[in-house]
Design a protein around this motif. Sequence first.
Motif, PDB file in Angstrom:
ATOM      1  N   ARG A  74      74.139  52.976  12.445  1.00  0.00           N
ATOM      2  CA  ARG A  74      72.814  53.553  12.700  1.00  0.00           C
ATOM      3  C   ARG A  74      72.382  54.469  11.563  1.00  0.00           C
ATOM      4  O   ARG A  74      71.245  54.402  11.086  1.00  0.00           O
ATOM      5  N   ARG A  75      73.300  55.331  11.127  1.00  0.00           N
ATOM      6  CA  ARG A  75      72.995  56.265  10.039  1.00  0.00           C
ATOM      7  C   ARG A  75      72.675  55.509   8.746  1.00  0.00           C
ATOM      8  O   ARG A  75      71.731  55.844   8.036  1.00  0.00           O
ATOM      9  N   GLU A  76      73.447  54.480   8.449  1.00  0.00           N
ATOM     10  CA  GLU A  76      73.214  53.679   7.248  1.00  0.00           C
ATOM     11  C   GLU A  76      71.872  52.943   7.315  1.00  0.00           C
ATOM     12  O   GLU A  76      71.159  52.856   6.309  1.00  0.00           O
ATOM     13  N   LEU A  77      71.524  52.418   8.484  1.00  0.00           N
ATOM     14  CA  LEU A  77      70.240  51.737   8.625  1.00  0.00           C
ATOM     15  C   LEU A  77      69.074  52.706   8.455  1.00  0.00           C
ATOM     16  O   LEU A  77      68.077  52.370   7.810  1.00  0.00           O
ATOM     17  N   LEU A  78      69.197  53.886   9.026  1.00  0.00           N
ATOM     18  CA  LEU A  78      68.146  54.893   8.844  1.00  0.00           C
ATOM     19  C   LEU A  78      67.997  55.284   7.384  1.00  0.00           C
ATOM     20  O   LEU A  78      66.881  55.404   6.868  1.00  0.00           O
ATOM     21  N   LEU A  79      69.117  55.464   6.711  1.00  0.00           N
ATOM     22  CA  LEU A  79      69.087  55.804   5.288  1.00  0.00           C
ATOM     23  C   LEU A  79      68.447  54.683   4.485  1.00  0.00           C
ATOM     24  O   LEU A  79      67.608  54.940   3.616  1.00  0.00           O
ATOM     25  N   ASN A 106      66.314  52.403   5.548  1.00  0.00           N
ATOM     26  CA  ASN A 106      64.881  52.373   5.859  1.00  0.00           C
ATOM     27  C   ASN A 106      64.135  53.461   5.095  1.00  0.00           C
ATOM     28  O   ASN A 106      63.034  53.228   4.598  1.00  0.00           O
ATOM     29  N   TYR A 107      64.729  54.627   4.987  1.00  0.00           N
ATOM     30  CA  TYR A 107      64.114  55.730   4.254  1.00  0.00           C
ATOM     31  C   TYR A 107      63.993  55.390   2.774  1.00  0.00           C
ATOM     32  O   TYR A 107      62.941  55.584   2.158  1.00  0.00           O
ATOM     33  N   VAL A 108      65.047  54.844   2.190  1.00  0.00           N
ATOM     34  CA  VAL A 108      65.037  54.464   0.777  1.00  0.00           C
ATOM     35  C   VAL A 108      63.993  53.369   0.538  1.00  0.00           C
ATOM     36  O   VAL A 108      63.242  53.422  -0.444  1.00  0.00           O
ATOM     37  N   SER A 163      60.751  53.606  -1.857  1.00  0.00           N
ATOM     38  CA  SER A 163      60.561  52.611  -2.921  1.00  0.00           C
ATOM     39  C   SER A 163      59.182  51.967  -2.814  1.00  0.00           C
ATOM     40  O   SER A 163      58.498  51.770  -3.820  1.00  0.00           O
ATOM     41  N   ASN A 164      58.762  51.655  -1.593  1.00  0.00           N
ATOM     42  CA  ASN A 164      57.448  51.058  -1.384  1.00  0.00           C
ATOM     43  C   ASN A 164      56.340  52.029  -1.750  1.00  0.00           C
ATOM     44  O   ASN A 164      55.342  51.629  -2.348  1.00  0.00           O
TER      45      ASN A 164
END
Length: 106
Positions: free
Chosen positions: A84-89, A91-93, A97-98
């Motif tokens: 979960r933490r990795e997915l949130l990170l 998504n944030y990155v 980037s976008n």
Amino acid sequence: MITTQQLQLLKEGNKNAFEALYRAYNARIYSFVLSMIGDAGVAKDITQDIFLQIWEKRLNIDLEGNFDGYLFKISQNMVYHYVRRELLLQNYVDKLSNESADESVE
């Protein structure tokens, strides 16, 4: 397999009982985590965190309960928390980037 007596000693803060627990379960927990994560380094870190959590929450151990089930449920929850933490990170990155790409186009 760890005995009820060893679990009682662990609850009382006995470090030898904790070491026995670690020796008895470390390889199995590591293999379980590795099968879910697929990254040996991350699996090693999560495994260490699992045993740290066992030590910190040793007073909550139910001597009459299924300790194997308890340990593997903690392991599963720690893996889910990591994912979960990795997915949130990620998504944030991706969002940053976008936004950077949008600004450079303008």
